[in-house]
Scaffold this motif. Structure first.
Motif, short mmCIF file in Angstrom:
data_model
loop_
_atom_site.label_atom_id
_atom_site.label_comp_id
_atom_site.label_asym_id
_atom_site.label_seq_id
_atom_site.Cartn_x
_atom_site.Cartn_y
_atom_site.Cartn_z
N LEU A 58 48.99 41.36 36.54
CA LEU A 58 47.84 41.83 35.78
C LEU A 58 46.67 40.87 35.93
O LEU A 58 45.53 41.28 36.11
CB LEU A 58 48.21 42.00 34.30
CG LEU A 58 47.05 42.39 33.37
CD1 LEU A 58 46.49 43.75 33.77
CD2 LEU A 58 47.53 42.41 31.93
N GLY A 59 46.95 39.58 35.87
CA GLY A 59 45.91 38.58 36.06
C GLY A 59 45.27 38.68 37.43
O GLY A 59 44.05 38.56 37.57
N LEU A 60 46.09 38.91 38.46
CA LEU A 60 45.54 39.08 39.81
C LEU A 60 44.64 40.31 39.89
O LEU A 60 43.53 40.24 40.42
CB LEU A 60 46.66 39.19 40.84
CG LEU A 60 47.47 37.94 41.14
CD1 LEU A 60 48.58 38.25 42.12
CD2 LEU A 60 46.57 36.84 41.67
N ARG A 61 45.13 41.42 39.36
CA ARG A 61 44.34 42.66 39.40
C ARG A 61 43.04 42.51 38.61
O ARG A 61 41.99 42.95 39.03
CB ARG A 61 45.15 43.84 38.87
CG ARG A 61 46.25 44.29 39.81
CD ARG A 61 46.83 45.63 39.40
NE ARG A 61 47.35 45.67 38.06
CZ ARG A 61 48.60 45.39 37.72
NH1 ARG A 61 49.47 45.03 38.64
NH2 ARG A 61 48.99 45.47 36.47
N THR A 62 43.13 41.87 37.45
CA THR A 62 41.95 41.67 36.62
C THR A 62 40.96 40.76 37.34
O THR A 62 39.75 41.03 37.35
CB THR A 62 42.34 41.07 35.26
OG1 THR A 62 43.28 41.93 34.63
CG2 THR A 62 41.13 40.90 34.37
N GLY A 63 41.46 39.70 37.93
CA GLY A 63 40.59 38.80 38.68
C GLY A 63 39.89 39.49 39.83
O GLY A 63 38.70 39.30 40.06
N VAL A 64 40.62 40.31 40.56
CA VAL A 64 40.03 41.05 41.67
C VAL A 64 38.97 42.02 41.15
O VAL A 64 37.87 42.12 41.70
CB VAL A 64 41.12 41.81 42.47
CG1 VAL A 64 40.51 42.81 43.43
CG2 VAL A 64 42.00 40.82 43.21
N SER A 65 39.28 42.71 40.06
CA SER A 65 38.32 43.65 39.48
C SER A 65 37.08 42.94 38.99
O SER A 65 35.95 43.40 39.21
CB SER A 65 38.96 44.43 38.33
OG SER A 65 40.02 45.21 38.79
N LEU A 66 37.26 41.81 38.31
CA LEU A 66 36.11 41.05 37.81
C LEU A 66 35.26 40.53 38.97
O LEU A 66 34.03 40.56 38.91
CB LEU A 66 36.57 39.90 36.93
CG LEU A 66 37.10 40.29 35.55
CD1 LEU A 66 37.63 39.05 34.84
CD2 LEU A 66 36.03 40.96 34.72
#
Length: 78
Positions: A58-66
């Motif tokens: 989730l942190g990876l996906r959120t970081g990519v999205s941000l």
């Protein structure tokens, strides 16, 4: 989990969690671990592995999205 997530969990996520100060949770974690028998400790370890790996992804996906959102904002402002 796949081999990559297994490797990440045991070589990155778990060591990072073990280094993290437990603060006010230390007493509760110790109590829980002392109350569990071996099969239940294994179940707890598997549950922690699952949820920690999910949180990492989730942190990876959120970081990519941000990062994508921020780069789009910079592109609009430039």
């Amino acid at each position: 989990m796949n081999d990559t997530m297994d490797w990440l969990y045991f070589h990155y996520i778990l060591p990072a969690m073990e280094e993290e100060p437990q603060g006010e949770y230390a007493e509760h974690i110790e109590k829980l671990q002392s109350m569990l028998d071996i099969p239940h400790k294994i179940n707890l370890e598997m549950a922690v592995e699952f949820y920690a790996s999910c949180a990492f992804r989730l942190g990876l996906r959120t970081g990519v999205s941000l990062r994508q959102i921020l780069s789009e904002e910079r592109g609009l402002g430039a």
